[in-house]
Design a protein around this motif. Structure first.
Motif: not given
Length: 355
Positions: A99, A103, A107, A109-110, A112-114, A116, A132
């Motif tokens: 990853e 980013t 925040t 992001q993205p 953190i969502d990746h 998860k 993250p």
């Protein structure tokens, strides 16, 4: 067995890692038994490509260099193009997600969502994104543990210099009471130039011309970059859930040439320092310019170099210094994590073709 890798993001750092995986392939197998295969790349600007049996790294790098895109990768049976990042994480046969997206550090992001999505799909992650780890370390670490996958982020504090791995390996058994360090090469370079006689603005301009500072240098010069790194050290090394917005933060923008000269006449030097300290059952942290005596080990760190000091109850003060940035160095930090993953999690994975 072969570790199948998907890149989420394929900018300079991702390309540097891909180059290392290709050029060092034989040595990595000979020394560590590590065999990797890049099966996917998904980048919001460069497009995406996936093949379950692997992609040719030289071809990938050549296409990016010539066209700025991986979407021009030559068509072949089984090749899939057009997946977004989440589709690549969910639907590819990758074991490991690299990853390295652009980013928003405020925040996370993205990235953190990746992380998860990867963990919930039983896929491990290595990343150089600070967000993250600084903003969501404990919930993400718990999610990775629940799904028995690996999460590596060595490059988030000092790039390829192993500032996070050292306290868990070489310093194991010590109680670390304080961590302090120079964790931003841009500002350290600027302070060094100011000691040579440059004004703040001239030092910044030179840092930008050399690629040390971005066109918008706010994150560096205001200390925000170091604050996130201090949060990572507090959360990961100290094990304390310290939010980054609770860390006192002041950058170098108010330091003048007169301040630098006055310090020099007193045999001192200004350094932008991060401090993370245990105070009873709490951990506190700060980021701010500090005057150091010239005989302080951190005072000798000049230019874009980084350094970190661990204050240990048995080993005493241990200092680690090295590059804190650079494409090859940051790509290498990801390789450190992949090798560690191979030593720990990877032996448990068996693909059908390996059985």
């Amino acid at each position: 067995m072969t570790i199948k890798i998907a890149f989420i993001g394929f900018g300079g750092v991702g390309q540097a890692l891909a180059e290392l995986l290709y050029t060092r392939k034989e040595d990595l197998f000979r020394l560590y038994g590590l065999n990797t295969q890049v099966v996917a790349v998904s980048d919001v600007m460069k497009g995406s490509v996936y093949h379950p049996e692997g992609l040719d790294i030289p071809t990938l790098l050549q296409e990016v260099k010539q066209t700025g895109s991986v979407s021009s990768y030559p068509d072949q049976p089984g090749l899939v193009k057009g997946w977004d990042s989440m589709e690549t994480i969910e639907q590819s046969n990758a074991d490991m997600i690299v990853e390295v997206t652009f980013t928003d550090v405020e925040t996370g992001q993205p990235a953190i969502d990746h992380c998860k999505r990867a963990f919930r799909n039983k896929k491990s992650v290595v990343t150089t994104n600070k967000g993250p780890v600084a903003l969501a370390y404990h919930p993400l670490a718990e999610l990775a543990k629940e799904n028995d996958v690996y999460w590596g982020f060595e490059g988030t504090v000092m790039s390829g210099t192993p500032a996070l791995r050292m306290p868990y390996t070489s310093l194991a058994g010590n109680e670390i009471s304080e961590i302090k360090g120079i964790l931003n090469g841009t500002t350290n370079f600027m302070l060094t130039e100011m000691e040579k006689g440059s004004t703040y603005q001239d030092a910044l301009a030179k840092a930008q011309s050399l690629g040390y500072a971005e066109a918008d240098p706010t994150s560096d010069v205001e200390g925000y970059d170091v604050r996130y790194k201090a949060a990572i050290l507090a959360n990961y090394v100290m094990g304390y859930p310290l939010p980054s917005n609770e860390i006192t933060c002041k950058g170098i923008t108010e330091l003048t040439q007169a301040d630098i000269k006055e310090a020099s006449t007193s045999n001192k030097r200004w350094k932008l320092l991060a401090r993370v300290k245990k105070e009873g059952d709490r951990v506190t942290a700060s980021v701010q310019p500090e005057l150091l005596d010239s005989d302080d080990p951190l005072a000798s760190i000049t230019g874009p170099t980084n350094a970190i000091v661990y204050d240990c109850d048995m080993a005493g003060e241990i200092m680690l210094t090295g590059a804190g940035a650079g494409l090859t160095e940051t790509g290498y930090s990801l390789l450190i994590d992949i090798i560690d993953y191979h030593r720990t999690k990877a032996p448990l994975i068996v693909h059908e073709e390996d059985a």
